[in-house]
Design an enzyme around this catalytic site. Structure first.
Site, mmCIF file in Angstrom:
data_model
loop_
_atom_site.group_PDB
_atom_site.id
_atom_site.type_symbol
_atom_site.label_atom_id
_atom_site.label_comp_id
_atom_site.label_asym_id
_atom_site.label_seq_id
_atom_site.Cartn_x
_atom_site.Cartn_y
_atom_site.Cartn_z
ATOM 1 C CE LYS A 22 -1.880 1.812 3.933
ATOM 2 N NZ LYS A 22 -1.613 3.258 3.990
ATOM 3 C CG ASN A 23 2.328 2.855 3.536
ATOM 4 O OD1 ASN A 23 1.150 3.097 3.297
ATOM 5 N ND2 ASN A 23 2.807 2.817 4.774
ATOM 6 N NE ARG A 93 -2.360 12.176 7.739
ATOM 7 C CZ ARG A 93 -2.100 13.451 7.917
ATOM 8 N NH1 ARG A 93 -3.029 14.269 8.339
ATOM 9 N NH2 ARG A 93 -0.892 13.921 7.693
ATOM 10 C CB CYS A 117 -6.065 11.022 11.196
ATOM 11 S SG CYS A 117 -4.402 10.517 11.535
ATOM 12 N NE ARG A 122 -0.362 10.342 10.006
ATOM 13 C CZ ARG A 122 -0.672 9.211 9.393
ATOM 14 N NH1 ARG A 122 -1.777 8.581 9.691
ATOM 15 N NH2 ARG A 122 0.113 8.711 8.474
ATOM 16 C CG ASP A 310 2.463 1.650 9.442
ATOM 17 O OD1 ASP A 310 2.030 2.492 10.242
ATOM 18 O OD2 ASP A 310 2.629 1.887 8.225
ATOM 19 N NE ARG A 402 -7.603 4.305 4.948
ATOM 20 C CZ ARG A 402 -7.067 5.362 5.505
ATOM 21 N NH1 ARG A 402 -7.567 5.829 6.635
ATOM 22 N NH2 ARG A 402 -6.048 5.976 4.971
HETATM 23 C C1 UD1 Z 1 3.793 7.165 6.470
HETATM 24 C C2 UD1 Z 1 2.999 5.907 6.195
HETATM 25 C C3 UD1 Z 1 2.379 5.389 7.490
HETATM 26 C C4 UD1 Z 1 3.461 5.197 8.551
HETATM 27 C C5 UD1 Z 1 4.294 6.457 8.702
HETATM 28 C C6 UD1 Z 1 5.496 6.257 9.616
HETATM 29 C C7 UD1 Z 1 2.254 6.191 3.913
HETATM 30 C C8 UD1 Z 1 1.121 6.450 2.986
HETATM 31 N N1 UD1 Z 1 1.958 6.228 5.219
HETATM 32 O O1 UD1 Z 1 2.873 8.148 6.974
HETATM 33 O O2 UD1 Z 1 1.757 4.136 7.198
HETATM 34 O O3 UD1 Z 1 2.839 4.906 9.795
HETATM 35 O O4 UD1 Z 1 4.798 6.888 7.434
HETATM 36 O O5 UD1 Z 1 6.291 5.227 9.166
HETATM 37 O O6 UD1 Z 1 3.363 5.942 3.493
HETATM 38 N N2 UD1 Z 1 5.573 15.116 10.669
HETATM 39 C C9 UD1 Z 1 5.637 16.473 10.912
HETATM 40 N N3 UD1 Z 1 5.537 17.341 9.852
HETATM 41 C C10 UD1 Z 1 5.383 16.895 8.565
HETATM 42 C C11 UD1 Z 1 5.304 15.519 8.336
HETATM 43 C C12 UD1 Z 1 5.404 14.644 9.390
HETATM 44 O O7 UD1 Z 1 5.779 16.903 12.055
HETATM 45 O O8 UD1 Z 1 5.299 17.729 7.653
HETATM 46 C C13 UD1 Z 1 5.667 14.163 11.790
HETATM 47 C C14 UD1 Z 1 4.380 13.356 11.999
HETATM 48 O O9 UD1 Z 1 3.459 14.055 12.794
HETATM 49 C C15 UD1 Z 1 4.922 12.112 12.685
HETATM 50 C C16 UD1 Z 1 6.304 11.922 12.041
HETATM 51 O O10 UD1 Z 1 6.640 13.177 11.469
HETATM 52 O O11 UD1 Z 1 5.099 12.336 14.068
HETATM 53 C C17 UD1 Z 1 6.365 10.854 10.981
HETATM 54 O O12 UD1 Z 1 5.280 11.005 10.092
HETATM 55 P P1 UD1 Z 1 5.391 10.656 8.545
HETATM 56 O O13 UD1 Z 1 6.598 9.803 8.289
HETATM 57 O O14 UD1 Z 1 5.272 11.900 7.762
HETATM 58 O O15 UD1 Z 1 4.113 9.767 8.319
HETATM 59 P P2 UD1 Z 1 3.301 9.688 6.992
HETATM 60 O O16 UD1 Z 1 4.216 9.965 5.855
HETATM 61 O O17 UD1 Z 1 2.039 10.471 7.113
#
Ligand code: UD1
Length: 427
Positions: A22-23, A93, A117, A122, A310, A402
């Site tokens: 998925k990711n 998202r 969420c 996030r 995850d 999902r």
């Molecule tokens: C992706 C994965 C999700 C997984 C996560 C962490 C996908 C579609 N989803 O989610 O399954 O659980 O990585 O491995 O690939 N953060 C900020 N600012 C930003 C972006 C992130 O502060 O602009 C923080 C988030 O709040 C969180 C951390 O960084 O605490 C990691 O999040 P992130 O790696 O961005 O998760 P996703 O990419 O949303």
């Protein structure tokens, strides 16, 4: 709405095949927007999130052809509306992944701001900061991110936090930017690597793939290509835990063993015998618990190559019936312990202190009605149901659809007693 009804106590055994990740498929589908030529993507899993991403591409004007063998042709030449509306972004998202490619190719994009969420706030500030460093003009207006740039330019970007989709958005945008972009403290997740390989197949120039420093030399245009999505390491990990929690023995074909290390180490620590073999599409992994009860294992989540957040919820379920006491530390997301209250309703002995959960393994859990709150939480409740005495009914299973392809079919094939049922409102 439907529920999953599981009668616990069956030891899983047999063989299944892993689905596409998925990711990995979500950013790859978004990346097809970078070219005006057709891309053919193979090994696309049937998932709600994939349908949402395809709807998004379709609404923008891309032509899509889906065949029965999980292969999709995407022709984005006809994009007319570079916009991701609230109605779709609120259901997924990861829709934010279209921002970088749309801006790079069309010069403007409008993407609804993803809200909070179930697993925390996030934010997407790092995505936006990185795009601004590449010359984008960004404003947030009426809940929408509105971005513009004649042509993005290269930049030196340091990500304050390791962000998976943030790295992917900036990586995609940089492939069409003028000049060189460096992304420091980039996410090293295997799905980022898969995206980078897909972008290379489109003609992108990327160095440092798999490391925390990516250097991208922008090209005026990218071409269409054919690409096979990597296997889903979280799906594989979830099924391995399902076998371990039931004392069973299973084999998963089409695995990606080289990126499963953190999960394999913990399963071995829990008492499983694990064997791996084969290569590429023929790679397999086998877990044998020989009827034993798992040993409790401590978990600390971290960005790759650390233990994946995850898989945290699934290991909570395992620890709930394990021999001993475990400490689970969640370092990535606030609020990612929603499954623990539901596991407690099945008799699990759990206390929470901030981002740590202390789980005292019980001899057995008792089946109960429980409610899923997010994708991986719902998987943990299904796993707990497999190990529990009596029947567990998992409500709100739309979350599981999902991210898990045919979960009840695959579990049934391994000998689980699991059925999807319509809830009263629907029956
Ligand atoms: C992706 C994965 C999700 C997984 C996560 C962490 C996908 C579609 N989803 O989610 O399954 O659980 O990585 O491995 O690939 N953060 C900020 N600012 C930003 C972006 C992130 O502060 O602009 C923080 C988030 O709040 C969180 C951390 O960084 O605490 C990691 O999040 P992130 O790696 O961005 O998760 P996703 O990419 O949303």
């Amino acid at each position: 709405m439907s529920i999953l009804a599981i009668t616990g106590g069956q030891r899983l055994s047999g063989e299944i095949r892993a689905s596409g990740a998925k990711n990995a498929v979500l950013p790859i589908l978004a990346a097809t927007l970078l070219s005006d030529q057709t891309c053919t993507i193979e090994n696309v899993p049937h998932l709600h999130d994939v349908t949402t991403m395809l709807q998004l591409l379709g609404q923008m004007g891309a032509s899509l052809t889906v065949d029965e063998k999980q292969t999709i042709d995407i022709d984005p030449a006809t994009i007319t509306h570079p916009k991701a509306p609230y109605e779709l972004v609120k259901t997924m998202r990861a829709s934010i992944l279209v921002l970088g490619p749309l801006l790079a190719r069309c010069g403007h994009a409008e993407v609804s701001l993803p809200g909070g969420c179930a697993i925390g706030s996030r934010p997407v500030d790092l995505h936006l900061k990185g795009l601004e460093a590449m010359g984008a003009d960004i404003e947030v207006d009426n809940g929408y991110i509105k971005a513009r740039a004649q042509r993005l330019h290269g930049a030196h970007i340091f990500l304050d936090k390791v962000t998976v989709t943030g790295t992917e958005n900036l990586l995609m945008a940089a492939t069409l930017a003028e000049g060189q972009t460096t992304i420091e403290n980039a996410a090293m997740e295997p799905e980022v690597v898969d995206l980078a390989h897909f972008l290379q197949a489109m003609g992108a120039e990327i160095e440092g793939i798999g490391s925390s420093s990516l250097t991208i030399t922008g090209k005026p245009e990218l071409r269409g290509c054919r690409y096979r999505v990597m296997p889903d390491r979280i799906e594989i990990g979830t099924f391995l835990v399902a076998a371990a929690i039931t004392g069973g023995s299973i084999r998963i074909n089409g695995s990606c063993n080289e990126v499963l290390e953190a999960i394999i180490i913990k399963l071995a620590e829990a008492g499983a015998t694990i064997e791996t073999g084969g290569q590429n599409e023929d790679a397999w992994i086998q877990l044998d618990m020989q009827g034993r009860r798992p040993q409790a294992v401590d978990i600390v989540t971290a960005p790759y190559p650390g233990f994946p957040t995850d898989m945290q919820a699934q290991f909570c379920a395992l620890n709930a019936v394990a021999n001993g006491v475990s400490v689970i530390t969640e370092n990535l997301f606030e609020n990612r312990f929603m499954h623990l209250n539901e596991l407690a309703r099945m008799g699990a002995d759990i206390s929470i202190e901030g981002n740590r959960a202390i789980i005292k393994g019980r001899d057995t859990l008792k089946g109960a009605p429980v409610t899923a709150t997010d994708l991986r939480a719902s998987a943990s409740l299904v796993l707990a149901g497999l190990a529990a005495e009596g029947q567990t009914r998992v409500f709100d299973v739309h979350y599981i659809d999902r991210g898990y392809e045919c979960i009840e079919e695959k579990l049934s094939h391994l000998g689980a007693t699991i059925q999807r049922q319509a809830t009263a409102e629907q029956a």
